[in-house]
Design an enzyme around this catalytic site. Structure first.
Site, PDB file in Angstrom:
ATOM      1  CG  ASP A 695      -1.970   0.881   1.206  1.00 27.52           C
ATOM      2  OD1 ASP A 695      -3.011   0.661   0.017  1.00 27.52           O
ATOM      3  OD2 ASP A 695      -2.266   1.720   2.179  1.00 27.52           O
ATOM      4  CE  LYS A 699      -1.521   5.308   1.290  1.00 26.34           C
ATOM      5  NZ  LYS A 699      -1.524   5.410   2.692  1.00 26.34           N
TER       6      LYS A 699
END
Ligand code: ADP
Ligand code: ASP
Ligand code: MG
Length: 837
Positions: A695, A699
């Site tokens: 995750d 980003k």
């Protein structure tokens, strides 16, 4: 452009004392059934007027029914007698209800008229055609019946009232410019009639008249308004009141723009322009007798008799450049194009002569100064005739190639913006075009009269409703309205829906922004709503009112409302949903999302999405994908847009990992902290989604791409904190075996501490090193080592911020702040579309 100049520019003041003579015109909408006649009678009786004239239309729908009846009879369609019977029964029932025991004579009178009508219709069936004269006679009967009903009802109430059949006094001609009144003859006939009927209260038939050959005729559809004005002139009235079913003239047709506002005053010119271009509430011709006498016309609501209505006089109070907007449907664009036209005098004249000879009326004209083409807007029904007349008139030039083509585009509507206030004021046209452009409405032709009271644009009829609404909002006449759909009503989605609902009243009142939630979809179900879902969406969503999810239908539904703007908010985490973004954006639908799939997914999809947004002008916003509600992407975008160059990006992008390593000091095992974080919902349901680092890597990819680097997820080296042996099993099994992480992490921590350092899970992008996310040792006084709780931090090193990087820091997780980040994006999109934020 049509414009009627005020022949008598007297400013009519509102009278101080009650006016002496008033003419009241009641439209079919005010006369639907016996109850409405009773209501109108009471309204008239309640008014203290010296002389009172009531001009009436036919009962609602009767004119249409009579025309259909005559047409059916002429085609000898067997059912015409049923229709005849229906109309007769409707009038008979109204008479019985209104007149009670006195109904006998009126019913007899009606029966005689209907029997005579049946004879005429029978004759039509035999001859098999409908001569104009007969059509005129039949279509005007509704007014004759209507005046009789109202007059006799008033008499039954004990009023001394006369009924005037306008066919006895009103004489008109049908000229090229429409109906012209023979004032002298009509006045003379009225005077004769008055000698026999001196009553103070008179009920008059609207719509009907007699022509100079003494044949019964009508004033054209919706002609009762005109009758009202004519009788106001003939009776020398002080005012004309036109009673209908709305509070006056509205800024747009309320059936298309429900938010249309009522206009307190209008000038004759404004009213003429509005009426000419389709505001049905008042007929344009009405104005001419009133203008000539400076007679105020007041449009009012029968159902709201206390409302002051709209006052139309020689001059009006100005409120902004635009008073109202209208739409004229069923038109076509006719375009004559040719290099041979350039600089040749008289071409326009030949075009209009040809059209006139073919009896085609021209609604709008537009010619560019290059003179390469002449374009006019005409009625669709006359368009083939019009094209043929031009083909014929320019046959020679077409053969020689001086005229290249005569082109006909059907399915056109004209949108007109009207207001005295636009004269001499720059920017009005720009505002109109901007509103239409943003709503993705293509303009085919533009015309502005030199009076500067009207700007008209020809558009595709498919866009008409959307265009009217967009322009209405563009001039602040109604809020900017968005058709909104939310996908993924889970944690962030639910928080967002709640925030939207709470902010709605304020957004409407202060920002004139109407975010109308019209669709909610989860992975399996969806709920579609026409008008806008309120707080009650959840029970409806869970009930049988919802249907299986289908994003194609979801999209079609959002667009079907023809609201000026459409917006999809994707709060799912799904890559399949992201597959739709490019198509949505290409269709002009804005997309706002906290879903990282598009930003970090395949590069070609990412590029296609941005290209689609570029192409259509629709916006794609995803601030909440990094740092939740923190302004990370906006900051980065500002840096890039102002010409700065980003050299490095580093930070802690996971609230979960930030919390874990802020807490991890060796006093409790790492696994115990993970269990605790999960209990406090700081982690995903499966904590491996946080601990794997993917995750965070997503980003980093999103930020890198924003900074101009074509990075993909595969290019990032990701250190997963989950031991390989724990990656495959179930969440429960993983949680049970969590302590197997502890020993390795404890060793890393001890090592770092021995060097005076701390451990942090950091993402890094630099010009020299490979992009990475993973556990690093940092000095205890490093900025990243001193965060609070779940704070995120992002550090941008740029050409301008080189010695001292720009830092964005703050709470970067949780449904509330993430939803707020999404909401902020939604508002940015709305501001870009003209909302007053
Ligand atoms: P009537 O039977 O009273 O003559 P009409 O149906 O002819 O009534 O005209 C009134 C209707 O005109 C209203 O009900 C409204 O729906 C429609 N309308 C269209 N444009 C406008 C506008 N700009 N302002 C007010 N009403 C409008
Ligand atoms: N009844 C006529 C019509 O429907 C005239 C009117 O109502 O204005 O056209
Ligand atoms: Mg009308």
């Amino acid at each position: 452009m049509s414009s009627v100049a005020a022949a008598n520019p007297v400013v009519a003041e509102a009278p101080v004392a009650a006016p002496r003579t008033l003419v009241h015109k009641f439209g079919g909408t005010s006369l639907a059934d016996a109850d409405r006649y009773r209501h109108v009678a009471q309204l008239l009786l309640a008014r203290d007027e010296h002389m009172q004239v009531a001009v009436v239309s036919a009962m609602k729908g009767v004119t249409d029914a009579l025309i259909t009846l005559a047409e059916r009879a002429a085609c000898n369609q067997a059912d015409w007698r049923d229709h005849w019977h229906d109309i007769r029964a409707r009038h008979g029932a109204a008479a019985a209800s209104l007149l009670g025991e006195h109904a006998g004579a009126t019913v007899e009178w009606l029966d005689a008229r209907f029997d005579h009508l049946a004879e005429i219709l029978g004759a039509l069936a035999v001859i098999g055609e409908l001569p104009r004269e007969v059509r005129d006679r039949v279509q005007g009967l509704g007014e004759v019946f209507s005046a009789h009903l109202l007059g006799h009802h008033l008499q039954a109430l004990g009023e001394d009232c006369a009924v005037l059949d306008a066919r006895e006094v009103l004489v008109v001609g049908h000229g090229e410019l429409g109906v012209d009144v023979d004032w002298a003859l009509s006045a003379q006939r009225l005077a004769t009639w008055r000698r026999q009927h001196p009553q103070k209260r008179v009920v008059v038939t609207g719509f009907v008249a007699r022509d100079r050959d003494d044949h019964v005729t009508t004033l054209g559809r919706n002609g009762s308004d005109f009758s009202g004005a004519i009788f106001a002139a003939l009776f020398n009235a002080d005012e004309l009141h036109i009673w209908t079913d709305v509070d006056g003239v509205l800024s747009a047709d309320p059936r298309i723009v429900p938010e249309a506002v009522q206009l307190g005053t209008l000038s004759y010119d404004e009213a003429c322009e509005l009426a000419y271009f389709g505001a049905k509430v008042v007929h344009p011709q009405t104005m001419s007798p009133a203008i000539a006498r400076g007679l105020p016309i007041i449009i009012r609501n029968t159902f709201h008799p206390d409302h002051p209505g709209t006052r139309i006089t020689a001059s009006s109070a100005s409120s902004g450049p635009i008073k109202g907007l209208t739409l004229s449907p069923d038109l076509a664009v006719l375009n004559l194009e040719g290099t041979g036209l350039i600089g040749v005098p008289g071409t326009a004249e030949r075009v209009f002569a040809a059209l006139r000879n073919a009896q085609v009326s021209v609604v709008m004209i537009s010619q560019g100064s290059s003179e390469h083409s002449i374009c006019c807007v005409i009625k669709q029904a006359e368009s083939t005739r019009a094209r043929d007349s031009l083909l014929q008139a320019f046959a020679h030039e077409l053969a020689l190639g001086q005229v290249q083509r005569v082109q006909l585009t059907p399915g056109i509507s004209v949108l007109a913006a009207v207001g005295d206030g636009m004269a001499g004021q720059p920017g009005v046209a720009a505002r109109l075009f901007e509103s239409l452009g943003r709503a993705q409405v293509n303009i085919l032709a533009i015309a502005q009269g030199s009076s500067e009271r009207n700007i008209s644009v020809a558009i595709d009829s498919h866009d008409a409703t959307k265009a009217l609404r967009a322009a209405h909002a563009g001039f602040w006449l109604s809020p900017q309205t968005f058709s909104v759909g939310v996908i993924g009503p889970g944690n962030v989605g639910a928080a967002l829906l709640q925030q939207l609902r709470l902010a709605q009243p304020q957004l409407l009142a202060k920002a004139r922004l109407d975010l109308r939630l019209r669709a909610v979809a989860s992975r399996s179900r969806m709920l579609l709503d026409q008008r806008g879902l309120q707080d009650d969406w959840k029970p409806a969503f869970d009930s049988a009112a919802s249907q299986p999810a289908d994003l194609e239908r979801f999209t079609a539904h959002l667009l079907s409302a023809r609201l000026p703007h459409s917006l999809i908010i994707d709060c799912s985490g799904s890559s399949e949903v992201a597959d739709h973004y490019a198509a949505w954006l290409a269709a002009g639908i804005h997309v706002v999302t906290p879903n990282k799939q598009a930003g970090a997914g395949p590069l070609d999809r990412y590029q296609a999405i941005h290209a689609a947004a570029q192409g259509s002008g629709a916006r794609f916003r995803y601030e909440a994908t990094v740092g939740a509600g923190l302004p990370v992407i906006t900051t980065l975008r500002d840096l890039v847009d102002t010409g700065d160059e980003v050299t490095a990006i580093a930070g802690i992008f996971s609230g979960t990992l930030a919390w874990l390593f802020n807490k991890y000091d060796g006093s409790v095992p790492f696994s115990a902290l993970v269990t605790q974080a999960r209990a406090m919902v700081y982690t995903e349901p499966d904590p491996r989604d946080d601990l794997s680092g993917v995750d965070v890597a997503r980003k980093l990819v999103i930020l890198a791409r924003e900074a101009g680097r074509e990075l993909s997820l595969q290019d990032v080296s990701v250190e997963s904190l989950v031991p390989a042996s724990l990656r495959q099993n179930s969440v429960e099994a993983f949680m049970d075996q969590l302590s197997r992480m502890d020993a390795a992490l404890a060793r890393r921590l001890a090592g770092a501490r021995s060097r005076g350092n701390v451990l942090r899970y950091v993402a890094q992008l630099s010009p020299t090193l490979a992009p990475s996310v993973g556990l690093v040792e940092l000095p205890a006084d490093h900025a990243f080592a001193n965060l609070r709780l779940t704070d995120n931090v992002v550090q941008f090193t740029t050409r301008r911020y080189c010695d001292n990087p720009l830092v964005v820091q703050g709470p970067g997780a949780g449904p509330e702040v993430t939803a707020a980040g999404v909401f902020a994006d939604v508002l940015r999109v709305a501001a870009g579309e003209g909302a007053r934020l």
